[in-house]
Design an enzyme around this catalytic site. Structure first.
Site, PDB file in Angstrom:
ATOM      1  N   GLU A 248     115.078  10.277   4.060  1.00 31.86           N
ATOM      2  CA  GLU A 248     114.351   9.536   3.019  1.00 31.86           C
ATOM      3  C   GLU A 248     113.784   8.239   3.587  1.00 31.86           C
ATOM      4  OE1 GLU A 248     116.203   9.077  -0.892  1.00 31.86           O
ATOM      5  OE2 GLU A 248     115.450   7.017  -1.000  1.00 31.86           O
ATOM      6  N   ARG A 274      81.825  -9.596  -1.576  1.00 30.11           N
ATOM      7  CA  ARG A 274      82.044 -10.762  -2.442  1.00 30.11           C
ATOM      8  C   ARG A 274      81.457 -11.992  -1.739  1.00 30.11           C
ATOM      9  NH1 ARG A 274      82.372 -13.331  -7.030  1.00 30.11           N
ATOM     10  NH2 ARG A 274      83.885 -15.026  -7.065  1.00 30.11           N
TER      11      ARG A 274
END
Ligand SMILES: Cc1cc2nc3c(=O)[nH]c(=O)nc-3n(C[C@H](O)[C@H](O)[C@H](O)COP(=O)(O)OP(=O)(O)OC[C@H]3O[C@@H](n4cnc5c(N)ncnc54)[C@H](O)[C@@H]3O)c2cc1C
Length: 388
Positions: A248, A274
């Site tokens: 995991e 931007r």
């Protein structure tokens, strides 16, 4: 003689990337807002992912999988994440694949594998990994759930909290004490059919991130389970936990890393576009340095997971690797999400993809063992307290 022609790994990556984009990302903002209370919000997507082969990517072919190497599986799951904007779904799928299916595949007997793996790989059944309890999160040896031996099997009692997929799971890998006098060797692992009398499942928690799949509580009250539920041998629960948590920790963020890559690319585009007063913010060195650091964190994370996969494929056992991967990748996921939000200014503070990434990635530093615990483990290996 029938056989299925496997796609090349590059074709598989493209297939997963497109599937993540076109299918799994659908309606994600609404589903995130609703919080997985209704299984119809996620169950159909889960099954589509299973049918696409996500849950079988490196499972044995005899149980419906493709049996790919860890290295190739990581590439494919990374591509899935590049396309998919639903981090909850990515966490649920990777959690089942790495923590549960691998355990059953490696530690299960032939009966257990034949009973559960095809159904899990095909999405007919959903599995939970049940370790955590109220007084035992970081310290797994403190669990209180018991499995008392009976004539026909075991009687299971206890309560597990914070269990991914629990509210809708069909089966769980449950860790319980079978012999309280044997310390760590008194813990055993069981594969428990959650339809058994005495099992109850809570409603999904109203958690802040990974909201598109359910997480909740499993309660076991005098649940009679047969001998055949025992995974491995009695007393081997701690060893099984150590191995399943190693898989995991190494691979659960395979797809999150793909999402991190997409976020990085989109942040570069944002900073180029931007341009208050006609000056693109990317030309501001403070902003470009932040993006450079995002790139470095992504590259390091990718190399760490690739290295973990290569070690397993080559049969190398390095017990420090999973903790190094878990600590480094989880912290990188959260930091990049925060930096992406910072670079977007106020627009990153609106509800949507950017703030959802922050909420989702905040959970990664806790699940599977906190960053503090990974540091403790790494340190213990360095001091030679635990042999690698
Ligand atoms: C999104 C999410 C999904 C999860 N999914 C699952 C799942 O599927 N199955 C499952 O069993 N569990 C699951 N968990 C639970 C998770 O494994 C635990 O939350 C985690 O191990 C931490 O335990 P705790 O919450 O009890 O924190 P605690 O152990 O109480 O820790 C609290 C704080 O103290 C620190 N701390 C504790 N002990 C030490 C120590 N010895 N040294 C230094 N610092 C320490 C911790 O780092 C943390 O900051 C999930 C959690 C989250 C957030």
């Amino acid at each position: 003689m029938g056989y299925t022609l496997m796609l090349s790994i590059d074709e598989k990556c493209e297939e997963f990337r497109n599937f993540g984009h076109e299918v799994l990302s659908e309606d994600v903002e609404e589903r995130d807002r609703r919080g997985a209370k209704d299984p119809s919000d996620w169950m159909g997507l889960w099954q589509s992912a299973a049918h696409k082969g996500v849950l079988g990517i490196n499972m044995p072919q005899q149980f419906g999988g493709e049996g790919r190497s860890f290295t190739d599986s990581f590439q494919a799951l990374h591509s899935l994440g590049e396309g998919c904007r639903d981090n909850g779904m990515l966490l649920g799928l990777n959690g089942q694949l790495w923590a549960m299916q691998h355990s059953i595949s490696v530690f299960g007997n032939e009966h257990q594998k034949a009973k559960w793996l095809p159904a899990l790989v095909d999405g007919e059944a959903v599995c939970a990994h049940a370790v955590t309890e109220t007084n035992s999160g970081s310290d797994v040896t403190g669990i209180r759930a018991t499995a008392e031996k009976t004539k026909y099997g075991y009687r299971l009692n206890g309560e597990k909290i914070w269990i991914g997929m629990a509210p809708a799971a069909d089966v769980a890998q449950v860790f319980a004490i079978t012999n309280p006098d044997h310390g760590a060797w008194g813990m055993s692992a069981f594969i428990v059919d959650l339809k058994s009398p005495g099992v109850s499942k809570s409603a999904p928690y109203d958690k802040s991130g990974h909201r598109t799949v359910p997480t909740g509580k499993l309660t076991f009250e005098d649940v009679e389970i047969p001998d055949e539920s025992l995974l491995g041998s009695e007393g081997s629960g701690h060893a099984i936990f150590n191995q399943s948590i190693a898989w995991e920790r190494s691979f659960i963020f395979s797809s999150h890393l793909g999402a991190m890559k997409r976020q990085l690319d989109e942040t570069v585009l944002f900073a180029r576009d931007r341009a208050p007063n006609g000056k693109p913010i990317i030309n501001n060195q403070t902003v470009s340095n932040r993006i450079a650091d995002m790139q470095v964190r992504y590259e390091i994370s990718r190399l760490l997971i690739e290295n973990a996969a290569r070690e397993i494929d080559a049969g190398v056992k390095n017990r420090m690797t999973p903790s190094v991967v878990k600590l480094s990748v989880a912290e990188a996921l959260l930091e990049n999400a925060l930096q992406a939000q910072r670079i977007r200014g106020a627009s990153g503070y609106l509800t949507g993809e950017c703030e959802r990434m922050v909420r989702d990635m905040a959970g990664t530093i806790t699940l599977g063992g906190t960053s503090d615990i990974q540091r403790l483990l790494i340190s213990a290996y360095q001091k030679g307290a635990v042999r690698t």
